[in-house]
Motif scaffolding. Structure first.
Motif, PDB file in Angstrom:
ATOM      1  N   ASP A   8      44.547  28.835  50.756  1.00  0.00           N
ATOM      2  CA  ASP A   8      43.091  28.890  50.858  1.00  0.00           C
ATOM      3  C   ASP A   8      42.619  29.021  52.314  1.00  0.00           C
ATOM      4  O   ASP A   8      41.634  28.398  52.716  1.00  0.00           O
ATOM      5  CB  ASP A   8      42.475  27.651  50.212  1.00  0.00           C
ATOM      6  N   THR A  10      40.665  30.258  55.266  1.00  0.00           N
ATOM      7  CA  THR A  10      39.376  30.920  55.472  1.00  0.00           C
ATOM      8  C   THR A  10      39.060  30.889  56.967  1.00  0.00           C
ATOM      9  O   THR A  10      39.169  29.846  57.602  1.00  0.00           O
ATOM     10  CB  THR A  10      38.257  30.221  54.689  1.00  0.00           C
ATOM     11  N   THR A  18      32.271  35.221  57.359  1.00  0.00           N
ATOM     12  CA  THR A  18      33.614  35.022  56.843  1.00  0.00           C
ATOM     13  C   THR A  18      34.452  36.279  57.068  1.00  0.00           C
ATOM     14  O   THR A  18      34.103  37.365  56.599  1.00  0.00           O
ATOM     15  CB  THR A  18      33.590  34.674  55.346  1.00  0.00           C
ATOM     16  N   ASP A  21      39.004  35.255  53.636  1.00  0.00           N
ATOM     17  CA  ASP A  21      38.355  34.466  52.584  1.00  0.00           C
ATOM     18  C   ASP A  21      39.368  33.964  51.550  1.00  0.00           C
ATOM     19  O   ASP A  21      39.806  34.699  50.664  1.00  0.00           O
ATOM     20  CB  ASP A  21      37.301  35.325  51.893  1.00  0.00           C
ATOM     21  N   GLY A  22      39.779  32.696  51.702  1.00  0.00           N
ATOM     22  CA  GLY A  22      40.608  32.051  50.680  1.00  0.00           C
ATOM     23  C   GLY A  22      41.983  32.655  50.500  1.00  0.00           C
ATOM     24  O   GLY A  22      42.487  32.733  49.370  1.00  0.00           O
ATOM     25  N   LEU A  23      42.632  33.033  51.578  1.00  0.00           N
ATOM     26  CA  LEU A  23      43.934  33.691  51.496  1.00  0.00           C
ATOM     27  C   LEU A  23      45.056  32.680  51.287  1.00  0.00           C
ATOM     28  O   LEU A  23      45.107  31.644  51.957  1.00  0.00           O
ATOM     29  CB  LEU A  23      44.194  34.485  52.779  1.00  0.00           C
ATOM     30  N   LEU A 223      45.440  43.422  51.865  1.00  0.00           N
ATOM     31  CA  LEU A 223      44.168  42.788  52.209  1.00  0.00           C
ATOM     32  C   LEU A 223      43.053  43.820  52.285  1.00  0.00           C
ATOM     33  O   LEU A 223      43.255  44.925  52.789  1.00  0.00           O
ATOM     34  CB  LEU A 223      44.265  42.080  53.558  1.00  0.00           C
ATOM     35  N   ARG A 227      40.169  39.595  51.887  1.00  0.00           N
ATOM     36  CA  ARG A 227      40.654  39.056  50.620  1.00  0.00           C
ATOM     37  C   ARG A 227      41.928  39.759  50.178  1.00  0.00           C
ATOM     38  O   ARG A 227      42.105  40.965  50.415  1.00  0.00           O
ATOM     39  CB  ARG A 227      39.597  39.234  49.520  1.00  0.00           C
ATOM     40  N   VAL A 229      43.979  41.638  47.575  1.00  0.00           N
ATOM     41  CA  VAL A 229      43.616  42.415  46.390  1.00  0.00           C
ATOM     42  C   VAL A 229      44.824  42.746  45.516  1.00  0.00           C
ATOM     43  O   VAL A 229      44.668  43.036  44.331  1.00  0.00           O
ATOM     44  CB  VAL A 229      42.893  43.727  46.783  1.00  0.00           C
TER      45      VAL A 229
END
Length: 266
Positions: A8, A10, A18, A21-23, A223, A227, A229
């Motif tokens: 998570d 960030t 941001t 985000d929440g990687l 990424l 994020r 993907v």
């Protein structure tokens, strides 16, 4: 054995924008992970966060555990103990890592002396051996040279020698071949592949070029806008990407390889 465990993660600017985000990602010993995405996707910021090197004005939240050490929120003293010992980095432009006013040999000697306690003749011998391991010709001459006195490809090999000097468990390679011409790039990738395989080292390889990543990584994390993907085996990602963004990266890599192949036949 887990070397890197990111949960998570960030990354935000001081104004609250941001950027990552929440990687989340994990890497084990000897594993090769390709972190891929276009410029601005957050891949380089992620690697900086792993080493606690984010620029001023950026903050990280979440968890980044490197070889058992929590990086997020750690003191500079604790981070200094981790860098070089547990993880090292090779950047795109070696001049960012090399002091232009210091001879090459002295720059390699510093981490060897600090981390391994080498001195005198033993330290000088270790410097030459480090240069030999990255296949640099005339290592004695290069050790005496300043960075501007050697070629770009040689500087990148020196940067790699510095990164590997203390046998870290994780090597972060952030676009290490982008600034090199095609022939030198291929040689550098072969060298990197051989050295990390021989040492059983984990590699986090960062690039915008999926064709390059496929030559080094076993697994790929894609990424986009900070994020994740898509993630999976590199051959599966290349042959059958699920996401539209990944398909565009694959198509771009294939067009580039076709153009280079055509150019080489002229």
């Amino acid at each position: 054995m887990t070397i890197l465990d990111v949960h998570d993660l960030t990354i935000r600017t001081a104004r609250g924008r941001t950027l990552v985000d929440g990687l989340s990602l994990t890497m084990g010993r000897g594993e090769r992970l390709g972190l891929i995405g276009e410029s601005g996707s957050g891949k380089s910021l992620t690697t900086l966060a792993v080493l606690g090197l984010l620029p001023d004005g950026m903050t990280a939240t979440g968890s980044v555990e490197l070889a058992g050490t929590q990086i997020v929120g750690a003191s500079e003293k604790r981070l200094t103990g981790v860098r070089g010992r547990d993880a090292s980095v090779v950047f795109q432009e070696p001049l960012t890592a090399l002091d232009p006013l210091m001879r090459v040999g002295r720059q390699i000697a510093e981490p060897l002396g600090r981390r391994r306690g080498l001195k005198g003749a033993g330290l000088r011998r270790a410097v030459v051996e480090a240069l030999e391991q990255v296949r640099l010709p005339e290592p004695d001459r290069i050790a005496r040279a300043f960075p501007h006195e050697i070629s770009g490809g040689q500087r990148q090999r020196v940067a790699l020698a510095m990164a590997l000097a203390c046998d870290p468990q994780l090597l972060i390679a952030d676009e290490p071949t982008t600034a090199l011409d095609v022939t030198v790039q291929s040689d550098m990738l072969d060298l990197l592949d051989t050295l990390v395989r021989d040492r059983g080292m984990a590699v986090l390889f960062v690039s915008h070029d999926l064709a390059v990543v496929s030559k080094v990584a076993d697994r790929v994390l894609v990424l986009k806008d900070g994020r994740a993907v898509e993630e999976g085996d590199v051959h599966e990602i290349v042959s059958a990407p699920r996401e539209e963004y990944t398909r565009a990266l694959v198509a771009s890599a294939r067009r580039l390889e076709s153009a280079l192949d055509l150019r080489s036949t002229r």
